[in-house]
Design an enzyme around this catalytic site. Structure first.
Site, PDB file in Angstrom:
ATOM      1  N   ASP A 173       0.866  -1.187   0.000  1.00  0.00           N
ATOM      2  CA  ASP A 173       0.000   0.000   0.000  1.00  0.00           C
ATOM      3  C   ASP A 173       0.904   1.239   0.000  1.00  0.00           C
ATOM      4  O   ASP A 173       1.901   1.288   0.727  1.00  0.00           O
ATOM      5  CB  ASP A 173      -0.875  -0.028   1.265  1.00  0.00           C
ATOM      6  CG  ASP A 173      -2.029   0.942   1.211  1.00  0.00           C
ATOM      7  OD1 ASP A 173      -3.178   0.501   1.278  1.00  0.00           O
ATOM      8  OD2 ASP A 173      -1.772   2.168   1.108  1.00  0.00           O
ATOM      9  N   ASN A 195     -12.779  -3.699   2.897  1.00  0.00           N
ATOM     10  CA  ASN A 195     -13.842  -2.693   2.935  1.00  0.00           C
ATOM     11  C   ASN A 195     -14.729  -2.781   1.697  1.00  0.00           C
ATOM     12  O   ASN A 195     -14.223  -2.929   0.578  1.00  0.00           O
ATOM     13  CB  ASN A 195     -13.226  -1.290   2.993  1.00  0.00           C
ATOM     14  CG  ASN A 195     -12.346  -1.098   4.220  1.00  0.00           C
ATOM     15  OD1 ASN A 195     -12.639  -1.630   5.289  1.00  0.00           O
ATOM     16  ND2 ASN A 195     -11.258  -0.353   4.074  1.00  0.00           N
ATOM     17  N   HIS A 198     -10.230  -5.625  -2.870  1.00  0.00           N
ATOM     18  CA  HIS A 198      -8.876  -5.852  -2.348  1.00  0.00           C
ATOM     19  C   HIS A 198      -8.954  -6.188  -0.871  1.00  0.00           C
ATOM     20  O   HIS A 198      -9.896  -5.783  -0.176  1.00  0.00           O
ATOM     21  CB  HIS A 198      -7.972  -4.637  -2.580  1.00  0.00           C
ATOM     22  CG  HIS A 198      -8.550  -3.352  -2.099  1.00  0.00           C
ATOM     23  ND1 HIS A 198      -9.489  -2.637  -2.809  1.00  0.00           N
ATOM     24  CD2 HIS A 198      -8.353  -2.659  -0.951  1.00  0.00           C
ATOM     25  CE1 HIS A 198      -9.825  -1.563  -2.138  1.00  0.00           C
ATOM     26  NE2 HIS A 198      -9.158  -1.547  -0.998  1.00  0.00           N
TER      27      HIS A 198
HETATM   28  P1  AMP Z   1      -9.770   1.070   0.672  1.00  0.00           P
HETATM   29  O1  AMP Z   1      -9.934   2.292   1.515  1.00  0.00           O
HETATM   30  O2  AMP Z   1     -10.090  -0.201   1.380  1.00  0.00           O
HETATM   31  O3  AMP Z   1     -10.456   1.198  -0.668  1.00  0.00           O
HETATM   32  O4  AMP Z   1      -8.207   0.981   0.408  1.00  0.00           O
HETATM   33  C1  AMP Z   1      -7.562   1.563  -0.667  1.00  0.00           C
HETATM   34  C2  AMP Z   1      -6.092   1.525  -0.335  1.00  0.00           C
HETATM   35  O5  AMP Z   1      -5.374   1.617  -1.535  1.00  0.00           O
HETATM   36  C3  AMP Z   1      -5.620   2.663   0.565  1.00  0.00           C
HETATM   37  O6  AMP Z   1      -5.007   2.107   1.724  1.00  0.00           O
HETATM   38  C4  AMP Z   1      -4.624   3.419  -0.314  1.00  0.00           C
HETATM   39  O7  AMP Z   1      -3.515   3.878   0.427  1.00  0.00           O
HETATM   40  C5  AMP Z   1      -4.216   2.363  -1.318  1.00  0.00           C
HETATM   41  N1  AMP Z   1      -3.824   2.843  -2.631  1.00  0.00           N
HETATM   42  C6  AMP Z   1      -4.501   3.686  -3.439  1.00  0.00           C
HETATM   43  N2  AMP Z   1      -3.841   3.867  -4.608  1.00  0.00           N
HETATM   44  C7  AMP Z   1      -2.728   3.089  -4.531  1.00  0.00           C
HETATM   45  C8  AMP Z   1      -1.628   2.849  -5.412  1.00  0.00           C
HETATM   46  N3  AMP Z   1      -1.555   3.435  -6.608  1.00  0.00           N
HETATM   47  N4  AMP Z   1      -0.654   2.018  -4.999  1.00  0.00           N
HETATM   48  C9  AMP Z   1      -0.713   1.430  -3.784  1.00  0.00           C
HETATM   49  N5  AMP Z   1      -1.724   1.615  -2.915  1.00  0.00           N
HETATM   50  C10 AMP Z   1      -2.705   2.441  -3.272  1.00  0.00           C
END
Ligand code: AMP
Ligand code: ZN
Length: 136
Positions: A32, A88, A101
């Site tokens: 992440d 989530n 994810h």
């Molecule tokens: P959620 O809130 O469960 O949808 O989690 C989305 C997660 O994706 C968050 O923890 C972000 O920090 C992570 N995220 C978003 N864009 C990227 C990216 N390009 N590379 C790695 N992590 C990401």
């Protein structure tokens, strides 16, 4: 199916570089980029599913095996004290990227994170009512 507008489809399929810590035919696990703790990782299916409700049963049956494999690798290499597995669905639940994810969040004593919920105290009758609603 892939979604050409979905960043996680592009990352999962290697079109956008990522810090990959595991990959097989159906999944990529990446770090992440806004980690809660050191080693916070995301399990991404290579196919596009918006959320758990869309996830295929095949992918659902594989994803916890991937979680276990990667968690074991983390346990060996990171000096972690615990692990949260978080997933989530929907904005209300904190989902910001609409590609299914699973978060693997290593936990360290005094890491300052607050990933758990505040328990409430429903009556026995209220619990029965909820049970009957879900079972109806
Ligand atoms: P959620 O809130 O469960 O949808 O989690 C989305 C997660 O994706 C968050 O923890 C972000 O920090 C992570 N995220 C978003 N864009 C990227 C990216 N390009 N590379 C790695 N992590 C990401
Ligand atoms: Zn996608």
């Amino acid at each position: 199916m892939k979604d050409s507008n979905c960043i996680f489809c592009k990352i999962a399929n290697g079109e956008i570089p990522s810090n990959t810590i595991y990959e097989d035919d159906n999944f990529r696990v990446i770090l992440d980029n806004g980690p809660a703790t050191k080693g916070h990782a995301l399990i991404l299916p290579k196919e596009h599913y918006a959320d758990l409700f869309e996830l295929s049963e095949e992918a659902a049956s594989e994803v916890l095996i991937v979680a276990k494999k990667v968690s074991e690798k983390m346990k060996k290499t990171l000096n972690m004290d615990g692990l949260n597995v978080v997933q989530n669905n929907g904005e209300t639940a904190g989902q910001t990227v609409k590609h299914f994810h699973v978060h693997l969040i290593p936990r360290y004593e005094n890491d300052g994170q607050h990933i758990l919920w505040n328990p409430t105290s429903p009556s026995a009758e209220e619990l029965v009512q909820v049970r009957d609603t879900i079972n109806s």
